[in-house]
Design an enzyme around this catalytic site. Sequence first.
Site, mmCIF file in Angstrom:
data_model
loop_
_atom_site.group_PDB
_atom_site.id
_atom_site.type_symbol
_atom_site.label_atom_id
_atom_site.label_comp_id
_atom_site.label_asym_id
_atom_site.label_seq_id
_atom_site.Cartn_x
_atom_site.Cartn_y
_atom_site.Cartn_z
ATOM 1 N N LYS A 210 0.873 -1.288 0.092
ATOM 2 C CA LYS A 210 0.095 0.004 -0.067
ATOM 3 C C LYS A 210 0.872 1.093 0.070
ATOM 4 C CE LYS A 210 -2.141 1.634 3.798
ATOM 5 N NZ LYS A 210 -3.361 1.530 4.770
ATOM 6 N N ARG A 212 0.204 5.425 0.745
ATOM 7 C CA ARG A 212 -0.964 6.243 1.062
ATOM 8 C C ARG A 212 -0.457 7.597 0.718
ATOM 9 N NH1 ARG A 212 -5.133 7.103 4.084
ATOM 10 N NH2 ARG A 212 -4.921 4.754 5.132
HETATM 11 C C1 R5P Z 1 -2.913 2.323 8.289
HETATM 12 O O1 R5P Z 1 -1.795 2.161 8.026
HETATM 13 C C2 R5P Z 1 -3.783 1.361 8.918
HETATM 14 O O2 R5P Z 1 -3.328 0.316 9.361
HETATM 15 C C3 R5P Z 1 -5.192 1.157 8.291
HETATM 16 O O3 R5P Z 1 -5.129 0.622 7.050
HETATM 17 C C4 R5P Z 1 -5.593 2.557 7.903
HETATM 18 O O4 R5P Z 1 -5.831 3.406 9.017
HETATM 19 C C5 R5P Z 1 -7.002 2.447 7.361
HETATM 20 O O5 R5P Z 1 -7.471 3.653 6.971
HETATM 21 P P1 R5P Z 1 -8.511 4.102 5.812
HETATM 22 O O6 R5P Z 1 -9.659 3.174 6.125
HETATM 23 O O7 R5P Z 1 -9.086 5.287 5.861
HETATM 24 O O8 R5P Z 1 -7.859 3.702 4.434
#
Ligand code: R5P
Length: 311
Positions: A210, A212
């Site tokens: 992933k 972000r």
């Molecule tokens: C991030 O590293 C966390 O483990 C979650 O994947 C994240 O906080 C999920 O956020 P959202 O639902 O906004 O994608």
Amino acid sequence: MAKTYSPASGTSVTVARLKIVGGSSGRLLATLIARELDLKVSEVEIRRFPDGEKYIRIKEDLDDQVVAIIQSIHHSPDELLFEYLLLCDTARDLGANKVIAVLPYFAYARQNSRFNPGEAVSLRTVARLIEDVGTAELYSVDMHQHRVGRVSDVFGIPVHNLTAAPLLADYVKANVKLEKPIVVGPDEESKQWASTAAKVIGADHDVLEKKRFGADKVEIKTRSLAVRGRDVLIIDDIISTGGTIVEATKILKELGARRMVVACTHPILADDALVRIYESGAELVLGTNTVPSPVSYVSAAPLIADALRRI
Ligand code: R5P
């Protein structure tokens, strides 16, 4: 140094001097934890003065007691955090021997660095406030600490980071018949929960990749995972906007996954996150009651009660 506990039974530490206090967002969990420990929740009055200030009154003799304050810092984090500070300071003032913060969902953990110039390093500030008010120890559940590295670098008090992954996996094992199951984490950081859950349900596990780009924009890269024709349990710590899980289900479907079940510890489920996840093809979404939600099927109370038995 942070410790990670899984639920265990047969512990025998006395809880006779333990008082359980619930803040506004911790009353349900406080009640369930107290029931596990055969205790009563202390009576607390929380309301607002006409000008909007919080009024706090703890109607319990706390003199020389160990007090566990249960408050999940979600949805209105500033208000709930401040309430915790008032509760902790009041408990100390009323003679509590030791105050333990039980903050199952720990807001601000994700803002642990200055990612862009000028940003607040919120976790550091919050940690200082919690300590300065007299907290002796902190218990949280799957605190988002991946980027923190060692929480002991941030907190000067002992931090116990419990994990709900075994409870989530137990629930799935008991309620969903997965065929040829595989557990998948949406990113590298979720490997810890994927591997724990995989052990419980007797499956193998893997993770996606992933990236972000902001609070509500993520991109998940296709990796060749062995999911074709298999039922997939996707597991993560938090579902906030749902962006991560929606991207993950999209990729897993493209890779030929059959049924998809989604589990998380903290179902924040902002806005229409739950709808979008179901629309993306998930068969079932579940979470714990660290954040009350329509999918909080799993109680974190036994996990927390078990940890409190060890204090
Ligand atoms: C991030 O590293 C966390 O483990 C979650 O994947 C994240 O906080 C999920 O956020 P959202 O639902 O906004 O994608």
